[in-house]
Design a protein around this motif. Structure first.
Motif, mmCIF file in Angstrom:
data_model
loop_
_atom_site.group_PDB
_atom_site.id
_atom_site.type_symbol
_atom_site.label_atom_id
_atom_site.label_comp_id
_atom_site.label_asym_id
_atom_site.label_seq_id
_atom_site.Cartn_x
_atom_site.Cartn_y
_atom_site.Cartn_z
ATOM 1 N N UNK A 10 0.761 -1.064 -0.095
ATOM 2 C CA UNK A 10 -0.043 -0.005 0.111
ATOM 3 C C UNK A 10 0.915 1.459 -0.092
ATOM 4 N N UNK A 11 2.142 1.308 0.490
ATOM 5 C CA UNK A 11 3.018 2.300 0.710
ATOM 6 C C UNK A 11 3.537 2.785 -0.646
ATOM 7 N N UNK A 12 3.811 1.693 -1.367
ATOM 8 C CA UNK A 12 4.214 1.765 -2.854
ATOM 9 C C UNK A 12 3.118 2.134 -3.679
ATOM 10 N N UNK A 13 1.981 1.835 -3.660
ATOM 11 C CA UNK A 13 0.813 2.549 -4.400
ATOM 12 C C UNK A 13 0.435 3.718 -4.001
ATOM 13 N N UNK A 14 0.651 4.267 -2.648
ATOM 14 C CA UNK A 14 0.606 5.932 -2.269
ATOM 15 C C UNK A 14 1.765 6.663 -3.200
ATOM 16 N N UNK A 15 3.101 5.885 -3.118
ATOM 17 C CA UNK A 15 4.199 6.726 -3.553
ATOM 18 C C UNK A 15 3.711 6.892 -5.287
ATOM 19 N N UNK A 16 3.347 5.817 -5.734
ATOM 20 C CA UNK A 16 3.015 5.713 -7.152
ATOM 21 C C UNK A 16 1.972 6.727 -7.532
ATOM 22 N N UNK A 17 1.024 6.935 -6.677
ATOM 23 C CA UNK A 17 0.020 7.546 -7.051
ATOM 24 C C UNK A 17 0.614 9.082 -6.754
ATOM 25 N N UNK A 18 1.259 9.456 -5.742
ATOM 26 C CA UNK A 18 1.810 10.829 -5.574
ATOM 27 C C UNK A 18 2.642 11.270 -6.799
ATOM 28 N N UNK A 19 3.747 10.341 -7.189
ATOM 29 C CA UNK A 19 4.534 10.462 -8.361
ATOM 30 C C UNK A 19 3.828 10.761 -9.583
ATOM 31 N N UNK A 20 2.671 10.238 -9.829
ATOM 32 C CA UNK A 20 1.938 10.190 -11.013
ATOM 33 C C UNK A 20 1.187 11.761 -11.248
ATOM 34 N N UNK A 21 1.058 12.048 -10.101
ATOM 35 C CA UNK A 21 0.471 13.491 -10.110
ATOM 36 C C UNK A 21 1.386 14.816 -10.134
ATOM 37 N N UNK A 22 2.816 14.458 -10.366
ATOM 38 C CA UNK A 22 3.689 15.634 -10.393
ATOM 39 C C UNK A 22 3.442 16.059 -11.641
ATOM 40 N N UNK A 23 3.855 17.492 -11.824
ATOM 41 C CA UNK A 23 3.969 18.346 -12.883
ATOM 42 C C UNK A 23 4.829 17.820 -14.183
ATOM 43 N N UNK A 24 5.882 17.290 -13.776
ATOM 44 C CA UNK A 24 6.746 16.726 -14.531
ATOM 45 C C UNK A 24 6.393 15.391 -14.925
ATOM 46 N N UNK A 25 6.055 15.126 -16.154
ATOM 47 C CA UNK A 25 5.807 14.088 -16.750
ATOM 48 C C UNK A 25 6.418 12.665 -16.336
ATOM 49 N N UNK A 26 5.889 11.666 -15.981
ATOM 50 C CA UNK A 26 6.628 10.569 -15.204
ATOM 51 C C UNK A 26 6.154 9.298 -15.739
ATOM 52 N N UNK A 35 -1.806 -5.128 -8.258
ATOM 53 C CA UNK A 35 -2.887 -4.809 -9.318
ATOM 54 C C UNK A 35 -3.133 -3.303 -9.110
ATOM 55 N N UNK A 36 -3.168 -2.724 -8.074
ATOM 56 C CA UNK A 36 -3.600 -1.170 -8.066
ATOM 57 C C UNK A 36 -2.243 -0.399 -8.704
ATOM 58 N N UNK A 37 -1.096 -0.761 -8.409
ATOM 59 C CA UNK A 37 -0.167 0.164 -8.837
ATOM 60 C C UNK A 37 0.141 -0.257 -10.692
ATOM 61 N N UNK A 38 -0.691 -1.103 -10.989
ATOM 62 C CA UNK A 38 -0.800 -1.559 -12.447
ATOM 63 C C UNK A 38 -1.446 -0.615 -13.143
ATOM 64 N N UNK A 39 -2.345 0.279 -12.493
ATOM 65 C CA UNK A 39 -2.996 1.256 -13.236
ATOM 66 C C UNK A 39 -2.133 2.328 -13.426
ATOM 67 N N UNK A 40 -1.144 2.529 -12.833
ATOM 68 C CA UNK A 40 -0.102 3.736 -12.672
ATOM 69 C C UNK A 40 1.050 3.634 -13.365
ATOM 70 N N UNK A 294 1.939 6.706 4.938
ATOM 71 C CA UNK A 294 2.105 7.349 3.846
ATOM 72 C C UNK A 294 0.652 7.323 2.981
ATOM 73 N N UNK A 295 -0.053 6.402 3.350
ATOM 74 C CA UNK A 295 -1.234 6.423 2.532
ATOM 75 C C UNK A 295 -2.190 7.587 2.893
ATOM 76 N N UNK A 296 -2.147 8.038 4.171
ATOM 77 C CA UNK A 296 -2.906 9.200 4.750
ATOM 78 C C UNK A 296 -2.137 10.565 4.244
ATOM 79 N N UNK A 297 -0.783 10.579 4.252
ATOM 80 C CA UNK A 297 0.029 11.802 4.374
ATOM 81 C C UNK A 297 -0.095 12.080 2.732
ATOM 82 N N UNK A 298 0.496 11.475 1.858
ATOM 83 C CA UNK A 298 0.903 11.542 0.434
ATOM 84 C C UNK A 298 -0.432 12.256 -0.277
ATOM 85 N N UNK A 299 -1.586 11.665 -0.079
ATOM 86 C CA UNK A 299 -2.852 12.552 -0.648
ATOM 87 C C UNK A 299 -2.980 13.728 -0.512
#
Length: 426
Positions: A10-26, A35-40, A294-299
């Motif tokens: 879950x921590x890595x899914x939250x990290x993937x979610x945060x990195x996918x929201x960066x202004x820099x295309x990632x 399976x959740x991270x697979x969407x990102x 992490x799942x509470x903080x990064x969003x």
């Protein structure tokens, strides 16, 4: 920018979610992911604890940054090897990671450096540890496995008999494996716990907002200790002055002591604190983002996570960087776990996850996909985070969203953030 993210929870899914929201295309690659991270991200199946496999993938993909999620690759020296190969990596070296991998070494370092923490002794022989409890500590007392125990190696004992049982389980029965080759007998501290994360460059830190974790399985903090059943942020006790105090009295002296020892710390330094009547004291350090905090903080983060990560991984200093920015309101995360967790989780059950709005994030932690179906595959299955303008609304939304996720034997707490709820209602 191409980034390789190591981990599968879950921590890595939250990290993937945060990195996918960066202004820099990632472009994200996750190894092994879930399976959740697979969407990102694009998933690649490798052993994330093997430095050679990780480096080979990073070089093959020509990634510009490797982000290490869990503690095991750090303990295995993945960052050391990546640095030798000239590959930027976010995370501490094996030597610096001992702040988490050896509670005994870290307790000695803190006591020598004058960092506020509970008094403790380290023992390898059960009879000697019991003698320490009987003659020098008494009860209540805290017994800890020194090594990595998946967040479950800390046992709070309210009686001498409970302490003796914990010592036997750790040192003689080896319920935590080699993590229990030695144990700490530690003075019991009273107060409220707080998790504080900070990105560190070896000299300075960039702290995040405080969060509070809930370790016990059941409502009212009953039941066995777990890896974490939920978290919330912000915590009203975590004032700017308290964060400044922890920075000056905990983070910076710890970085100085680690530099002096020859193991400078760069990456994410997590301080688990007890807010005692005498001030904040360190319960433990972790060498990576905490789960489920992490799942509470990064969003809640509205500024860049990637910018300071890149700076640290490239050896730059972050002392002059602007502080992190956060959305208003609150975030509450409820973990949905398998029946039998934490001792003997029952897995392999089909899962139904409904659709939610933008203010609810469902982070996968213990899931696997077979064809078009999703099944449980671990103890903690999901971390369900709700964002709202008020704490009460976030708490209710997280609880209700967790209730809508259906699989056989699902367990979750309905009172995540109960201390904050009591403060808000006063």
């Amino acid at each position: 920018m191409k980034i390789l993210l190591l981990g599968s929870g879950g921590r890595e899914h939250a990290l993937a979610d945060a990195l996918s929201r960066e202004n820099t295309p990632v472009e994200l690659i996750a190894a092994p992911g879930n399976p959740g991270i697979a969407d990102l991200a694009r998933l690649v199946s490798i052993n994330a604890n093997d430095p050679h496999e990780v480096a080979a993938l990073a070089e093959q993909e020509q990634v510009e940054l490797v982000v290490v999620g869990p503690e095991a690759p750090l303990a295995a020296g993945v960052v050391d090897y990546l640095q030798q190969r000239g590959i930027p990596a976010f995370g501490p070296t094996m030597g610096a990671a001992t702040v988490e991998t050896s509670k005994a070494d870290t307790k000695a370092l803190m006591m020598a450096a004058g960092i506020p923490t509970a008094h403790a002794e380290t023992h390898r022989v059960a009879s000697e540890a019991k003698a320490a409890v009987r003659s020098r500590f008494g009860a209540p007392v805290v017994i800890k496995a020194s090594g990595l125990a998946a967040g479950k190696g800390v046992i709070v004992c309210m009686t001498e008999a409970e302490a003796f049982d914990a010592i036997d389980r750790i040192l003689d029965d080896r319920v935590f494996g080699e993590a229990g080759a030695e144990c700490l007998v530690e003075s019991f501290m009273t107060g409220e716990e707080l998790s504080l994360f900070a990105i560190a460059d070896g000299y300075d830190v960039l702290p995040m907002i405080g969060a509070q974790d809930h370790k016990r399985l059941l409502d009212g903090d009953e039941g066995p200790n777990t890896g974490g059943m939920g978290a919330y942020t912000p915590v009203s006790l975590s004032t700017p002055s308290l964060v400044d105090d922890v920075t000056e009295r905990v983070f910076l002296p710890t970085l100085h002591a680690l530099r002096k020892r020859g193991t400078p710390f760069t990456g994410l330094l997590y301080a688990g604190l007890m807010l005692t009547p005498e001030g904040p004291k360190v319960v433990e350090f972790n060498c990576r983002f905490g789960d489920p905090e992490t799942q509470a903080i990064l969003p809640m983060l509205t500024s860049s996570l990637l910018e300071p990560m890149l700076a640290v991984s490239r050896g730059a200093r972050i002392g002059n960087m602007a502080p992190f920015m956060w959305r208003s309101g609150a975030s509450v995360t409820t973990v949905v776990a398998s029946g039998g967790y934490p001792d003997a989780p029952r897995t392999g059950f089909s899962i139904h996850v409904p659709s939610f709005g933008d203010d609810v994030r469902v982070f996968h932690a213990g899931t696997k996909r077979s064809g078009s179906e999703l099944f449980t595959s671990g103890g903690r299955v999901f971390a369900v985070t709700a964002l709202a303008d008020t704490f009460a609304a976030a708490q209710q939304a997280s609880r209700e969203a967790a209730a809508r996720i259906v699989f056989e034997g699902a367990v979750y707490r309905r009172d995540i953030g109960w201390r904050e709820a009591a403060r808000v209602s006063r």
